[in-house]
Motif scaffolding. Structure first.
Motif, mmCIF file in Angstrom:
data_model
loop_
_atom_site.group_PDB
_atom_site.id
_atom_site.type_symbol
_atom_site.label_atom_id
_atom_site.label_comp_id
_atom_site.label_asym_id
_atom_site.label_seq_id
_atom_site.Cartn_x
_atom_site.Cartn_y
_atom_site.Cartn_z
ATOM 1 N N SER A 1 -60.092 64.683 8.230
ATOM 2 C CA SER A 1 -59.473 65.176 6.851
ATOM 3 C C SER A 1 -58.201 64.735 6.878
ATOM 4 O O SER A 1 -57.435 65.056 5.845
ATOM 5 N N ASN A 2 -57.346 64.581 7.952
ATOM 6 C CA ASN A 2 -56.076 64.198 8.036
ATOM 7 C C ASN A 2 -55.463 62.976 7.439
ATOM 8 O O ASN A 2 -56.458 61.954 7.342
ATOM 9 N N THR A 3 -54.520 62.767 6.796
ATOM 10 C CA THR A 3 -53.965 61.596 6.033
ATOM 11 C C THR A 3 -53.052 61.210 6.814
ATOM 12 O O THR A 3 -51.965 61.694 7.275
ATOM 13 N N VAL A 4 -52.450 59.809 6.776
ATOM 14 C CA VAL A 4 -51.327 59.268 7.324
ATOM 15 C C VAL A 4 -50.590 58.431 5.932
ATOM 16 O O VAL A 4 -51.391 57.550 5.328
ATOM 17 N N HIS A 5 -49.348 58.761 5.923
ATOM 18 C CA HIS A 5 -48.636 58.206 4.906
ATOM 19 C C HIS A 5 -47.624 57.034 5.396
ATOM 20 O O HIS A 5 -46.929 57.130 6.301
ATOM 21 N N ALA A 6 -47.353 56.051 4.599
ATOM 22 C CA ALA A 6 -46.376 54.990 4.835
ATOM 23 C C ALA A 6 -45.786 54.562 3.530
ATOM 24 O O ALA A 6 -46.419 54.658 2.353
ATOM 25 N N ASP A 7 -44.479 54.092 3.478
ATOM 26 C CA ASP A 7 -43.862 53.852 2.481
ATOM 27 C C ASP A 7 -44.376 52.505 1.729
ATOM 28 O O ASP A 7 -44.311 52.266 0.794
ATOM 29 N N ARG A 8 -44.536 51.647 2.836
ATOM 30 C CA ARG A 8 -44.997 50.203 2.524
ATOM 31 C C ARG A 8 -45.855 49.660 3.494
ATOM 32 O O ARG A 8 -45.648 49.742 4.672
ATOM 33 N N VAL A 9 -46.861 49.024 3.060
ATOM 34 C CA VAL A 9 -47.798 48.361 4.041
ATOM 35 C C VAL A 9 -48.243 46.954 3.639
ATOM 36 O O VAL A 9 -48.283 46.740 2.436
ATOM 37 N N LYS A 10 -48.373 46.122 4.541
ATOM 38 C CA LYS A 10 -48.762 44.567 4.156
ATOM 39 C C LYS A 10 -50.257 44.441 4.704
ATOM 40 O O LYS A 10 -50.297 44.742 5.883
ATOM 41 N N ILE A 11 -51.118 44.012 3.865
ATOM 42 C CA ILE A 11 -52.377 43.810 4.370
ATOM 43 C C ILE A 11 -52.574 42.322 4.228
ATOM 44 O O ILE A 11 -52.519 41.740 3.198
ATOM 45 N N VAL A 12 -53.288 41.769 5.185
ATOM 46 C CA VAL A 12 -53.481 40.214 5.031
ATOM 47 C C VAL A 12 -55.089 40.320 5.307
ATOM 48 O O VAL A 12 -55.713 40.724 6.308
ATOM 49 N N SER A 13 -55.796 39.544 4.413
ATOM 50 C CA SER A 13 -57.355 39.676 4.559
ATOM 51 C C SER A 13 -57.649 38.119 4.439
ATOM 52 O O SER A 13 -57.289 37.140 3.728
ATOM 53 N N CYS A 14 -58.510 37.573 5.379
ATOM 54 C CA CYS A 14 -59.045 36.554 5.597
ATOM 55 C C CYS A 14 -60.873 36.487 5.629
ATOM 56 O O CYS A 14 -61.221 37.643 5.754
#
Length: 113
Positions: free
Chosen positions: A92-105
Motif C-alpha cells: 500500500s506504500n507509494t514512492v514519489h519522484a519529481d521526474r522519471v524517464k521511461i524507455v520502452s523497447c
C-alpha cells in the motif's frame, strides 16, 4: 559471443552496468585486458541482464503522474513523466519522484521478425 543476436544496451546505465564499465575501463587502462575483451564482456552483460529481467522479474506496479514529453524513434518509446507516484501491487506504500524517464523497447530482440 556465441550467438550473433544483439541486445539493447539499456541496462548499461544502471548502477551495476556503470560499475562494470568503470572496472573494465580501469583494466584496459592498466593493460590487464584488451578493449575487444571488454566489448565482449559488455555484450554478454546486455544479454544476461535482459534474460534475467525477462525470466525472473514478476513484480508488478502501477504509476500515476503528468506526461511531460514523449517520443517514438527507431522502435523505442521514451516518456518523461513529472510528479509521479509508484505503487507496487502487493504494497500500500507509494514512492514519489519529481521526474522519471521511461524507455520502452519491443520485447522482441533486434532483428527478430
Amino acid at each position: 559471443m556465441s550467438d550473433t543476436k544483439s541486445y539493447y544496451e539499456l541496462y548499461r546505465r544502471s548502477s551495476i552496468g556503470i560499475a562494470l564499465s568503470d572496472t573494465l575501463d580501469d583494466m584496459i587502462s592498466s593493460r590487464r585486458i584488451e578493449p575487444q575483451l571488454a566489448l565482449r564482456i559488455m555484450q554478454h552483460f546486455d544479454k544476461a541482464f535482459a534474460e534475467v529481467v525477462a525470466e525472473r522479474v514478476k513484480q508488478r506496479m502501477s504509476f500515476k503522474g503528468h506526461l511531460d514529453t514523449y517520443r517514438f524513434c527507431d522502435e523505442v518509446w521514451t516518456f518523461i513523466i513529472k510528479d509521479i507516484n509508484f505503487k507496487l501491487d502487493n504494497n500500500s506504500n507509494t514512492v514519489h519522484a519529481d521526474r522519471v524517464k521511461i524507455v520502452s523497447c519491443s520485447s522482441k530482440r533486434p532483428g527478430e521478425g
